[in-house]
Design an enzyme around this catalytic site. Structure first.
Site, short mmCIF file in Angstrom:
data_model
loop_
_atom_site.label_atom_id
_atom_site.label_comp_id
_atom_site.label_asym_id
_atom_site.label_seq_id
_atom_site.Cartn_x
_atom_site.Cartn_y
_atom_site.Cartn_z
N GLY A 2 -3.55 5.35 1.81
CA GLY A 2 -4.29 4.80 0.67
C GLY A 2 -3.78 5.30 -0.66
CG ASN A 21 3.12 5.95 15.62
OD1 ASN A 21 2.76 4.89 16.14
ND2 ASN A 21 2.95 7.10 16.21
CE1 TYR A 58 -7.50 4.54 14.34
CE2 TYR A 58 -5.56 4.38 15.72
CZ TYR A 58 -6.14 4.37 14.47
OH TYR A 58 -5.36 4.20 13.36
N PRO A 98 0.20 -1.94 11.31
CG PRO A 98 -0.54 -0.68 9.50
CD PRO A 98 -1.02 -1.56 10.61
N GLY A 126 -10.66 4.25 1.76
CA GLY A 126 -9.64 5.20 2.24
C GLY A 126 -8.52 5.39 1.23
CG HIS A 156 -0.53 10.61 13.33
ND1 HIS A 156 -1.24 10.43 12.17
CD2 HIS A 156 -1.16 9.84 14.26
CE1 HIS A 156 -2.24 9.59 12.39
NE2 HIS A 156 -2.22 9.23 13.64
CE LYS A 200 -8.43 0.52 11.84
NZ LYS A 200 -7.59 1.06 10.80
#
Ligand code: NAP
Length: 320
Positions: free
Chosen positions: A19, A168, A139, A166, A13, A182, A143
């Site tokens: 990334g 948002n 989601y 992390p 990513g 987002h 994770k």
């Protein structure tokens, strides 16, 4: 010799929003061997693609950021894909990293793993105290299983996987596509366009009451690299600012910055998402000295400037 000078770092990513900043910072720290697989050439859901990638790049540190992500709308429309892709990529990347005896694996999780009604601020101890908010649960839970995997592999195989959570993120290079973005990029886009067209009102999702915490993307990248350098433990670690703001106040702040003079109205038929989000950020400071540096005011100003110079100039606005 710096921590990074002899490292061969694979950043999955690494061409994405977060990334790209991680890769920039690796360059700043003198890391000469950074590998960024792209999904078109290397689909990380495919076990054989992962094996080929590890054989070719021979990494000694992996930062796993590849994911399918999005706002409430994207999560509601793709619960199956968001679950499968995120789970299978992480599970296989970590399994083959163990098999290839790769010395360190940094797994980036998400605040969406927290229970819907976790006490505020969210401490890492509360991570398992309830089911996440329904729209982002597939989601968040996909994770979260990678935390279980990291801890189980550490226990059984001595595999050094660390796990970060992390909050948002926002900042330059974010996704401004209203279908998948987002909250901050969505607000910047909607309110900027409304400002340009002098719209008397703008309709936003939900009732504006939920609170969120936002971490500037470069700060998040810094936190990830500090953890990679200094932290080798089993405990999950929050990455955030510890500061909470309501969506209503956030909309007002962004509206002011883009000089929107109309009314902000709320579409209460649309979901609010999680009622409150704010992290306890003391563990990151204690374990690897991470503290966010960018204020929300400054970060939003930088994000708007980036939007205006990179996205907005390409936008076609229909004045009808
Ligand atoms: N954005 C946030 O607010 C936020 C908050 C908390 C945590 N996180 C976490 O931070 C990480 C990065 O998020 P982001 O916002 O930077 O996402 P992003 O911009 O969408 O980047 C994700 C990257 O994942 C890659 N990817 C997706 N599916 C893949 C596949 N099948 N094979 C190979 N690569 C694949 C994509 O690579 P290509 O470009 O090559 O297609 C893409 O660039 C994620 O793990 C996310 O869960 C993000």
């Amino acid at each position: 010799m710096s921590f990074w000078s002899d490292k061969r770092v694979l950043v999955t990513g690494g061409a994405g929003f977060l990334g790209s900043f991680v890769v920039d910072k690796l360059g700043d720290r003198g890391c000469a061997n950074v590998f960024v697989p792209r999904s078109k050439a290397c689909d990380l859901r495919d076990r054989d693609a992962i094996i080929r990638l590890y054989e070719k790049t021979k990494p000694n540190l992996i930062i796993h950021l590849a994911a399918v992500v999005g706002g409430i709308g994207a999560n509601r429309e793709n619960p199956g894909r968001f679950f499968y892709d995120n789970a299978i990529m992480g599970i296989q990347l970590m399994e083959y990293a163990r098999a290839f005896q790769i010395p360190k694996f940094v797994q980036v999780g998400t605040v969406c793993a927290y229970p819907k009604y976790a006490p505020v601020p969210f401490t890492e101890e509360n991570l398992w105290d309830g089911y996440p908010e329904e729209t982002n649960a597939p989601y968040g839970l996909a994770k979260k299983m990678l935390l279980v995997q990291a801890q189980a592999y550490r226990q059984q195989y001595g595999f050094n996987a660390i796990y970060l959570l992390p909050v948002n993120l926002y900042g330059p290079r974010d996704n401004f596509d209203l279908e998948t973005s987002h909250v901050i990029p969505a607000l910047i886009r909607k309110l900027s366009e409304a400002s340009k067209m002098a719209k008397p009102e703008v309709l936003l999702w939900g009732d504006g009451s939920p609170t969120r915490e936002f971490l500037y993307v470069e700060d998040a990248a810094e936190g990830i690299l500090l953890a990679a350098e200094k932290y080798d433990g089993a405990k999950p670690v929050n990455l955030g600012t510890g500061e909470e703001i309501s969506i209503r106040d956030l909309a007002k702040l962004i509206g002011k910055k883009v000089r929107y003079a109309g009314q902000i109205e709320w579409d209460t038929t649309k979901p609010n998402g999680q009622p409150r989000r704010c992290l306890d950020v003391s563990r990151a400071k204690e374990l690897f000295g991470f503290e966010a540096k960018t204020s929300l005011q400054d970060g939003i100003a930088k994000t708007i400037t980036w939007f205006q110079t990179h996205v907005d100039k390409h936008c076609e606005i229909n004045p009808a």
